[in-house]
Design an enzyme around this catalytic site. Sequence first.
Site, PDB file in Angstrom:
ATOM      1  CE  LYS A 674      -2.500   2.779   2.922  1.00  0.00           C
ATOM      2  NZ  LYS A 674      -2.183   3.873   2.057  1.00  0.00           N
ATOM      3  CD  GLU A 755      12.699   1.581   9.320  1.00  0.00           C
ATOM      4  OE1 GLU A 755      13.413   2.569   9.090  1.00  0.00           O
ATOM      5  OE2 GLU A 755      12.832   0.478   8.780  1.00  0.00           O
ATOM      6  CB  CYS A 789      12.190  10.382   8.641  1.00  0.00           C
ATOM      7  SG  CYS A 789      12.680   9.189   7.434  1.00  0.00           S
ATOM      8  CD  GLU A 885       8.595  13.743  12.177  1.00  0.00           C
ATOM      9  OE1 GLU A 885       9.486  13.267  11.491  1.00  0.00           O
ATOM     10  OE2 GLU A 885       7.556  13.128  12.478  1.00  0.00           O
TER      11      GLU A 885
END
Length: 1015
Positions: A674, A755, A789, A885
């Site tokens: 996906k 992750e 990231c 973040e």
Amino acid sequence: MSALQAAVERRGQQIFDLVDQNPESLFTKAGFYQRMMAFSMRDETFKVQMFRFVDVLASLRRSNDIVNHLREYFHGMDGVVPMLQTGLRAAGIFPWLTAFVLRRNVSGMARQFIAGRDGADVMKTLRKKRRQNIGFTVDLLGEAVVSEREADEYAARAMELLDTLSRETRGWTDPLGKNTELFPVVNLSLKISAFYSQMDPAAPEEAVEHLAAKLRPILRRAKEVGVFVNFDMESYAQKNGTLDLFKQLFTEPEFADWPHVGIVIQAYLRDAERDLKSLIAWGRKRGTRFAVRLVKGAYWDYEKIIAQQNGWICPVFLQKPESDANFEACTRILLDNESIVTAAFGSHNVRSIAYAMSYAEEKGIDKSRFEFQLLYGMAGPIKRALVELGYRVREYSPVGELLPGMSYLVRRLLENTSNEGFLRAKFSENLSAAELLRDPNELIKPEAIRSSREPASGHSRNGADRETPPGDSYENAPLINFVHPQNQQQMRSALQAARSQFGKKYPLVINGEKVTTGKWMPSVNPSAPNEIVGEVAEAGVPEAERAVKAASAAFEHWCRTSVEHRAQLLERVAAIMERRRFELAAVEVYEVGKAWDEADGDIREAIDFLLFYAAQMRILGRPKLTQHVMGEESYQHYWPRGVALVIAPWNFPIAILCGMVSAAIVTGNTVIMKPAEPSSVTGALLMELFEEAGVPRGVLNYLPGHGSVIGQHLVDHPEVVMIAFTGSREVGLRIWESAGKTRPGQRELKRVVCEMGGKNAIIVDSDADLDETIVDSIYSAFGYQGQKCSALSRMIVLEENYDRVIERLLAAAASLKVGNPENPGITVGPVIDERAYKRILEMIEAGKKEATLAYQAKDIPKDGYFIPPTIFTNVKPTARIAREEIFGPVLSVIKVRDLDEAVEVANSTDYALTAGFFSRSPANIHRMKAELEAGNVYINRSCTGAVVGRHPFGGFKMSGGGTKAGGGDYLLQFLIPRIVTENIMRHGFAPEETPRYRDEFLVRQPGTTVVEGAV
Ligand SMILES: Cc1cc2nc3c(=O)[nH]c(=O)nc-3n(C[C@H](O)[C@H](O)[C@H](O)COP(=O)(O)OP(=O)(O)OC[C@H]3O[C@@H](n4cnc5c(N)ncnc54)[C@H](O)[C@@H]3O)c2cc1C
């Protein structure tokens, strides 16, 4: 012996005789410098430490810092250099005195190569040299500019220098008094990179346009006052741009009739001869004389390392005699074309010099029509000999302060101590004239030429086994080098082709069949949201169920295929990906807003995942003996788990998706893939690649859709035994929790590879090299708009350095190019979609309330999801912008007292993904290696750009479960370990030896050997 070789030997001998009449050590400055250089040549470790110490010294202000660095760099080396012991002891008692003496000595060393601090100061040197009949070309140090402000300052200083020199030398005459019209007294050498901080090899036209505008006023003035201007040549990445700039500027009507312009050709480059011929053809067409300074080249080590790191064919020759021979070939071309080009030979090598003299003589070219150029502070006796022989000699005289001069000083120190250099051979090792004057063509080893034409590699594929460090036996795929015009052209064509596919529809792929659902999800171009890159079919729960069924059925067969069969599938995908590389990169540019090199980097990473995991699986796939014990053998091997669900993010749309998919497939699992919604078209292309490579039906199923609908359903599905997820913390934690529940019908405990994000910090120490720190930090924070990231989000700066860092950082950010990444040379493109756009703007607003908005770009495109690069200062470690973040081009700068506080702040967030440290203190570097809480710690480099095998990637705390994509143990996540033990003793008898590895334990079908996935 040819007549020319005889003449070279004669001429060379003549120079040597003159040199020997005035013997002088290579190192004219006696004392400290001489001793340091002698030790450096004797001991390689000392040399490295010595040059590093010299490099940092100029930036240290306190005596204690100098003494501490001295101790750290030379710890345990007093055996090599006896006087160090005394120095270090004295440093303990009188640090200020040691610091003073060291600084004085190193400054003395620098002064040997730097002719003056500024225009006024250098005149003393130039006057002295004039009395010795030596001319000059002045070079302004400080070429490492990180912002347009610094580039403007450099341009202003160059103009000032030009004026000073022309004013102060009024009335000076040519030393030879012949052909003077070719050689103006004032000669200025310009380093082009110093005039533009944003030069990008992929966008040479843009760089040329910008630089031409910057340089015109200086050239105009130079022409007016009769100053000669030379373009120096720097690294290979800038070579084509510099040549284009030269040709374009000096074809312009204003400058087309100006003969006093020159450029450098570096003979160590394989391109040198071609470039030189092309320059001469240009010159003839232009119809005005120009000059070429022929050199071997100053960046040999650098070019070799960069090529090796990127897997590129090395642009420089690898054998020293090849560079020497090429210098001579280019010498002939230059002198054969003397009617249009004036030659300057930049060398200290008597053979190279004698060759130029002899060939000129053979061609009947008068001595006064070309010149020899040598560096200030080097090869004094050779200069004197040349003057005595009646040749034209010009000295290359750098001007500037000690700090910007350090990289120049270190280059000269390297050159003087180089094992292969002429100066060391003659003046330190005292090789005979006959040796030194040999024809370089005779010294070239033909077999070494062949291997040097292969892409540079630091690895060998041989010998890989489970004991070999995994990264060590893997050779990474090369990046596309956009320096080459054919690569730029290919990218442009691919972009056009990708555009022509806009609006295409991509169905689901379930069990090898194309499936549509009547619902289509558009994927838009974030640079121009009205452009639909493609539409993908939207899967719902029924399609998810079909996909699980197909993957479960396929698993029955796929789990029994051999490792070799599965590894080869990945390798076929990699080969197709390589073939379609530009096409895939182009789609990424449109679908997720990546700049050219970022998009290519993503494809390269995907190829690496495929090949690396294939290689790893071959090693893991062999059952391995656990322990040698007589009478029993125990082998550990692995089974695949079953149906894996792969949920990927959009920020590395091929690499991360492909990494997780290929890991699952090569380990024998089947996959429901996906992709993230904003990168579903790229996901469809990855599916195409696997299909073309022959992935069996049901082994890989392409299922785009909404996470809340199919994602959750699949995570909870009893037949899905493993979930490989990369994405946000919010979704990751939900998956982690959800997968922990055992549901009716579920046979396995679900394994989750999770992750998530980061809040990555870079600490800047008080002795950091700021040229490097600023460039790498800016790239880490704003490359791909901060949407990696691994991106830098918090810059933690020690207060001692704070003001200098901020000043340069803000100016560098202001120089960044923001725009549509369809065009080359863009660093900051759009963020992924409207939701991200609004969320980031909201965080910026929050930041304004809790910190100082120190910089925000103003000039950004109106359409598209463009966020201005933004920097906050005075950020408290507890502020929202310092903890949450953001995933956008926003950087928070935090000031700290010392390193203790820096580590505390760096480690104070929920995340532990990447972290960086810039420092030149070995002790502090050592400490940070141990203390920074991050899965990937980077010292003195950017904190993004992990390379498969080299930097296995992934974090811990709220950044992830501690798995390492691209590492040797990643595949284990996708496998179930088994131990098979057999008693091999029969009636007290057992074999003495058991093999370390066995063949795979494969289920064999009756009448066949191995089932090879033919479903
Ligand atoms: C006046 C002047 C201006 C200069 N301007 C520039 C400039 O603009 N740009 C620039 O790049 N350089 C420039 N240089 C050249 C550079 O800085 C070195 O001085 C020069 O390369 C040293 O060459 P040499 O002939 O004096 O010595 P040599 O000892 O004969 O040659 C050393 C050179 O050989 C090459 N070399 C060393 N090892 C190998 C190997 N294993 N395989 C292949 N080649 C090898 C390297 O280029 C090395 O510098 C300039 C030099 C001078 C004298």
